[in-house]
Design an enzyme around this catalytic site. Structure first.
Site, short mmCIF file in Angstrom:
data_model
loop_
_atom_site.label_atom_id
_atom_site.label_comp_id
_atom_site.label_asym_id
_atom_site.label_seq_id
_atom_site.Cartn_x
_atom_site.Cartn_y
_atom_site.Cartn_z
N SER A 177 0.85 -1.20 0.00
CA SER A 177 0.00 0.00 0.00
C SER A 177 0.88 1.24 0.00
CB SER A 177 -0.87 0.01 1.26
OG SER A 177 -1.50 1.26 1.41
N TYR A 182 -1.94 -0.62 10.70
CA TYR A 182 -2.03 -1.07 9.31
C TYR A 182 -0.77 -0.64 8.55
CZ TYR A 182 -3.78 -1.22 4.47
OH TYR A 182 -3.94 -1.46 3.12
P1 NAP Z 1 -11.30 -5.84 0.31
O1 NAP Z 1 -12.33 -5.72 -0.77
O2 NAP Z 1 -11.66 -5.59 1.71
O3 NAP Z 1 -10.63 -7.30 0.16
C1 NAP Z 1 -9.77 -7.82 1.14
C2 NAP Z 1 -9.60 -9.30 0.92
O4 NAP Z 1 -8.72 -9.83 1.92
C3 NAP Z 1 -10.93 -10.06 1.06
O5 NAP Z 1 -10.96 -11.11 0.13
C4 NAP Z 1 -10.84 -10.63 2.47
O6 NAP Z 1 -11.57 -11.81 2.68
C5 NAP Z 1 -9.35 -10.94 2.54
N1 NAP Z 1 -8.92 -11.14 3.92
C6 NAP Z 1 -8.98 -10.28 4.95
N2 NAP Z 1 -8.54 -10.89 6.07
C7 NAP Z 1 -8.19 -12.16 5.71
C8 NAP Z 1 -7.68 -13.28 6.41
N3 NAP Z 1 -7.44 -13.28 7.74
N4 NAP Z 1 -7.44 -14.42 5.71
C9 NAP Z 1 -7.68 -14.49 4.39
N5 NAP Z 1 -8.19 -13.48 3.68
C10 NAP Z 1 -8.44 -12.33 4.33
O7 NAP Z 1 -10.09 -4.84 0.01
P2 NAP Z 1 -9.14 -4.65 -1.25
O8 NAP Z 1 -9.06 -3.21 -1.48
O9 NAP Z 1 -9.48 -5.55 -2.37
O10 NAP Z 1 -7.76 -5.09 -0.54
C11 NAP Z 1 -6.85 -5.99 -1.14
C12 NAP Z 1 -5.44 -5.60 -0.69
O11 NAP Z 1 -5.15 -4.30 -1.19
C13 NAP Z 1 -5.23 -5.56 0.82
O12 NAP Z 1 -4.02 -6.15 1.14
C14 NAP Z 1 -5.21 -4.07 1.12
O13 NAP Z 1 -4.41 -3.78 2.25
C15 NAP Z 1 -4.59 -3.52 -0.15
N6 NAP Z 1 -4.88 -2.10 -0.40
C16 NAP Z 1 -6.15 -1.66 -0.63
C17 NAP Z 1 -6.37 -0.30 -0.85
C18 NAP Z 1 -7.74 0.26 -1.10
O14 NAP Z 1 -7.91 1.49 -1.07
N7 NAP Z 1 -8.75 -0.52 -1.39
C19 NAP Z 1 -5.29 0.60 -0.85
C20 NAP Z 1 -4.03 0.11 -0.61
C21 NAP Z 1 -3.82 -1.25 -0.40
P3 NAP Z 1 -13.07 -11.79 3.31
O15 NAP Z 1 -13.99 -11.33 2.21
O16 NAP Z 1 -13.31 -13.18 3.76
O17 NAP Z 1 -13.04 -10.82 4.46
#
Ligand code: NAP
Length: 291
Positions: A140, A153
């Site tokens: 991130s 985080y």
């Molecule tokens: P999201 O829609 O909330 O997806 C997060 C994913 O991680 C979901 O599939 C969730 O599964 C899974 N997860 C969470 N805890 C877990 C665990 N203990 N074991 C296995 N799976 C787990 O968010 P996203 O934006 O797609 O995030 C994906 C990645 O991008 C993350 O690493 C996040 O830190 C990073 N990121 C996101 C943003 C943003 O603005 N969206 C910005 C920077 C970085 P469940 O559905 O079962 O909860």
């Protein structure tokens, strides 16, 4: 730029594929001819992924047994061949560092850092034997610049950045590339989950000096501290495209910032003095209400 061998078999495991970036990546890779094993936690999500023609695996990164079982299952389904490991799963624990319980910080690291490294390590012997393979870690912009109230985080993503750099140096000579993907604000469920984490009890909100900010910022699912960067927001496919590059290019990059906010964060991390960064972020995020 270092060149890496192309993967022999286009087979990939993608964690956190129930929603957002992980799901977009799984779909994009599948459309490009990859055999994808998406990992998810809930039965409903696993069924939905099955309905899309995937062979999903159940994975909870915070549970060591689940990590062990999921990695074995992937290798069994793929007959011991794996081209790429995409570590995308993760969540954001909100709150000022002083207000977080030990268990909330531990859980944040268990999922975003320890579980992610553990899962990756299960595939490294296979990648080494193949003398090729790609590893992606979805970090991130907050792995480059700390945002107040997202300190735990941020710390987990800084740790992931270090793991990415370490793995890249350790695995590069074996023909295995390691890339860090650093999104800025992406339109997914991520923020909604930041808010729901606040309600889980690991954050002391009521007796905090930041009680007013918590009440304001964590009151609704659409509100979080990162909103000033909304103008840079992109869809999850923007991140998926960078992941595809990391998996398919002969010259995958060490880092892929995604969105203007991520480029800005990278620039600030390298060139802004700490005091300037602090001043900008404190005025944007904390405001003037708290001294
Ligand atoms: P999201 O829609 O909330 O997806 C997060 C994913 O991680 C979901 O599939 C969730 O599964 C899974 N997860 C969470 N805890 C877990 C665990 N203990 N074991 C296995 N799976 C787990 O968010 P996203 O934006 O797609 O995030 C994906 C990645 O991008 C993350 O690493 C996040 O830190 C990073 N990121 C996101 C943003 C943003 O603005 N969206 C910005 C920077 C970085 P469940 O559905 O079962 O909860």
């Amino acid at each position: 730029m270092k060149r890496y061998p192309m993967v022999g078999e286009k087979t990939a495991v993608v964690t956190g594929a129930s929603t957002g970036i992980g799901r977009a990546t799984a779909r994009m890779l599948k459309a490009r001819g990859w055999r994808v094993f998406p990992a998810a936690r809930s039965r409903t999500d696993l069924d939905l992924l099955r309905g899309e023609g995937f062979q999903p695996v159940e994975l909870d990164l915070s549970d060591p047994d689940s990590v062990d079982y999921a990695a074995k299952e992937v290798l069994e389904l793929s007959q011991g061949v794996i081209g790429a490991v995409v570590n995308n799963a993760g969540y954001g624990q909100p709150g000022a560092l002083e207000d977080l319980s030990r268990s909330a910080v531990r859980k944040q690291f268990e999922t975003n850092v320890i579980g992610t490294l553990d899962f990756t390590n299960r595939f490294i012997p296979v990648l080494r034997a193949q003398k090729s393979g790609r590893i992606v870690l979805v970090s991130s912009v907050v792995g480059r610049v700390v945002i107040p109230f997202l300190g735990a985080y941020s710390a987990s993503k800084f740790a992931l950045e270090a793991i990415g750099d370490g793995l890249r140096m350790e695995l590069g000579p074996a023909g295995i590339s390691v890339s860090l993907v650093e999104p800025g604000p992406i339109k997914t469920c991520f923020r909604k989950r930041v808010v729901s984490e606040a309600a889980r009890g690991g954050l002391e909100m009521r007796d905090s000096v930041f009680a007013k900010q918590y009440a304001k910022e964590l009151a609704g699912p659409e509100r979080t501290y990162a909103r000033p960067t909304d103008v840079f927001q992109k869809p999850p496919e923007a991140v998926a495209k960078k992941i595809v590059h990391a998996l398919e290019s002969r010259c995958p990059r060490a880092r892929y910032p995604v969105t203007g906010a991520a480029w800005l964060g990278d620039f600030a991390a390298r060139f802004f003095p700490a005091r300037l960064k602090d001043r900008l972020l404190v005025s944007k995020v904390i405001g003037r209400e708290v001294g």
